[in-house]
Design an enzyme around this catalytic site. Structure first.
Site, short mmCIF file in Angstrom:
data_model
loop_
_atom_site.label_atom_id
_atom_site.label_comp_id
_atom_site.label_asym_id
_atom_site.label_seq_id
_atom_site.Cartn_x
_atom_site.Cartn_y
_atom_site.Cartn_z
N SER A 124 63.19 -61.99 42.52
CA SER A 124 62.87 -60.73 41.87
C SER A 124 64.15 -60.00 41.49
O SER A 124 65.24 -60.38 41.92
CB SER A 124 62.01 -59.86 42.76
OG SER A 124 62.83 -59.19 43.69
N LYS A 125 64.00 -58.95 40.73
CA LYS A 125 65.09 -58.11 40.26
C LYS A 125 66.01 -57.63 41.39
O LYS A 125 67.17 -57.34 41.19
CB LYS A 125 64.49 -56.85 39.59
CG LYS A 125 64.35 -56.96 38.08
CD LYS A 125 65.69 -56.98 37.47
CE LYS A 125 65.84 -56.66 36.03
NZ LYS A 125 67.09 -57.22 35.50
N ARG A 126 65.38 -57.53 42.58
CA ARG A 126 66.08 -57.06 43.76
C ARG A 126 67.47 -57.66 43.92
O ARG A 126 68.42 -56.99 44.28
CB ARG A 126 65.19 -57.45 44.95
CG ARG A 126 65.43 -56.81 46.25
CD ARG A 126 64.40 -57.36 47.26
NE ARG A 126 64.48 -58.80 47.43
CZ ARG A 126 63.61 -59.67 46.95
NH1 ARG A 126 62.56 -59.29 46.29
NH2 ARG A 126 63.75 -60.97 47.15
N GLY A 163 69.26 -59.17 41.54
CA GLY A 163 70.06 -59.31 40.33
C GLY A 163 69.19 -59.62 39.14
O GLY A 163 67.98 -59.42 39.17
#
Ligand code: GLU
Length: 510
Positions: free
Chosen positions: A275-277, A279
């Site tokens: 996930s975006k978490r 990067g």
């Protein structure tokens, strides 16, 4: 309902490579245009592409845009652009056409209606007149009694008179597949996971066409894969639970399903779903930051596929030649941005040797996005960027490294506080920087040899080591303690900027 009961359908797995060659390989990427191309989508698209290219088959792009509230043309354009940037060119698709078009689901509604009608006529599907409110009330009752939330089957056996009565009330029917009494285990013989069984208890009479005439994913996907003669469906793990529902439709329509291969879930470096978490997760992000498409593809290939131990760099031609679906692993691969950056560095080095203009172009993209260079780019600017790129050399692992190591070529110096403290705060720094500026203050271009001569002459005159001049000068010109050769960067900055920066730093120093 036709063909229910009896032995479970087994969709056999392709054994050898020669058997695969016997069928015409056609694969597809069926993305939904609801956002940018995600690395997971690109990864799946790449394996479809590789498989098709390996077998001399066709790779098709289909746009699954039936969710009209979330699909946009802009997103479709961006996805196609990113796929093309990666180099996954397709043989058929919404923009290039092809014999099985149209390739956008919203342009294929008449086809879905036609096959839904066939299912209705054969008794495999039925009209459901329940309203959303009635269905919601049913779900709530089930929840209250802690029962599984399944459709009650109220409309399964409506008479013609009951249907007319509903129509007279202004209700419009959805179409449901008659699945709840399927009664048999459905087996997905997956090319990656082997035999996966789905018990019939979990099958509900799901809707295939909504009351507004729009198709649902599982139905449209089957109709299209069949009509587009798709031979192999390689897709994400999240679709494995859809496959039994889809196989039921293939069976009801009397169609042979394609072979399925469900890729594992990609994990982040924290071993949780990517996930975006951690990067960037869109291909566009990597493109913007100056990654090379061939590095991304090489990296994707090694997520889940391990052709040989101890080897990581493969050309696209090699990947096409070696790719075998059987070699794909079941274990979840980790998307490790550090590894991708390392790999990109390998490709950047190669590109620097083979075609520095291309690396300059990649870096130029970063500079343009950053507003450090403006359109239209002149040939002089292009040549300047290329010189910077050559000078930075191996330091450039990705295009955006031009900012990390060479921002001062394109904007005023930002001083690293530690560098300033160490080299500009010394008592003699101010005077030395001024003296160097004075020596360089003349007409004509500044060659690196002349820059070096000036620095060494100044050091000799003062009886100090040339380091004593070089270190403060570097900080004055670049704001940093490390970087490319001082004399070369002075030549590239040019006499006026060098003199001005030395004087400006002298003002700060001391
Ligand atoms: N539109 C689906 C998705 O984007 C396609 C799934 C499939 O490949 O069948 O997830």
């Amino acid at each position: 309902m036709p063909r229910h009961g009896g032995t479970p359908p087994v969709y056999t797995k392709t054994g050898s490579e020669s058997e695969v060659d016997a069928v015409t390989v056609r694969t597809r990427y069926a993305g939904s245009p609801t956002g940018l191309l995600h690395v997971g989508g690109a990864w799946a698209a790449f394996f479809n592409w590789l498989f098709a290219r390996h077998h001399g088959g066709a790779f098709v792009i289909r746009v699954e845009d039936t969710d009209r509230t979330r699909s946009t043309e802009e997103s479709e354009r961006a996805i196609l652009e990113d796929l093309r940037w990666l180099g996954l060119e397709w043989d058929e698709g919404p923009d290039v056409g092809g014999p099985y078009g149209p390739y956008r689901q919203t342009e294929r509604f008449a086809l879905y209606a036609r096959y839904a009608r066939d299912l209705l006529e054969g008794g495999a599907a039925y009209e459901c007149y329940c309203t959303p409110e009635e269905l919601e009330a049913e779900r709530q009752r089930a929840r209250a009694r802690q029962l599984p939330q399944r459709y009650s089957g109220r409309c399964r056996h409506l008479s013609a008179a009951q249907r007319s009565a509903f129509l007279a009330q202004g209700r419009r029917p959805a179409i449901r597949l008659r699945l709840a009494d399927f009664g048999r285990t459905i087996v997905v013989d997956d090319l990656i996971r082997g035999r996966v069984e789905f018990s019939p208890q979990h099958l509900d009479d799901y809707i295939i066409i909504r009351s507004d005439g729009s198709p649902l994913y599982n139905f449209a996907n089957v109709v299209d894969d069949h009509l587009m003669a798709i031979s192999h469906v390689i897709r994400g793990a999240e679709h494995l639970s859809n496959t039994p529902k889809q196989l039921a439709i293939y069976e009801a329509l009397g169609w042979t399903p394609p072979q399925f291969a469900h890729l594992p879930v990609i994990l982040g470096t924290d071993r949780k779903k990517l996930s975006k978490r951690l990067g960037d997760t869109a291909v566009r992000d990597y493109r913007r930051r100056g990654y090379l498409p061939e590095a991304l593809l090489n990296f994707f290939a090694l997520m889940g596929w391990y052709p040989e131990e101890d080897r990581e760099i493969y050309s696209l031609e090699e990947l096409v030649a070696r790719f075998r679906i059987e070699d794909l692993g079941k274990a979840s691969p980790v998307f490790d941005p550090a590894k991708l950056t390392w790999m990109n560095g390998v490709y950047m080095r190669r590109a620097l040797e083979a075609d520095p203009g291309r690396v300059a172009q990649v870096c130029l993209g970063v500079l343009l996005a950053e507003g450090l260079v403006a359109e239209p780019v002149t040939p002089e600017q292009r040549a300047y960027v290329e010189k910077v790129v050559r000078l930075l050399g191996d330091r450039l692992k990705v295009g955006e490294d031009i900012l990390t190591y060479g921002d001062f070529f394109f904007r005023e110096v930002t001083f690293d506080p530690a560098a300033e403290q160490q080299y500009l705060r010394r008592p003699q720094a101010r005077e030395l920087l001024r003296a160097l500026a004075d020596r360089l203050e003349q007409d004509g271009a500044l060659s690196h040899a002349a820059a070096e001569a000036a620095v060494r002459a100044l050091a000799a005159e003062r009886g100090i080591h040339s380091r004593e001049v070089i270190h403060p000068a570097r900080v004055a010109l670049t704001g940093k303690t490390a970087g490319p050769g001082l004399f070369e960067l002075m030549e590239l900055l040019g006499r006026p900027r060098v003199v001005a920066r030395l004087r400006a730093a002298a003002e700060r120093a001391g």
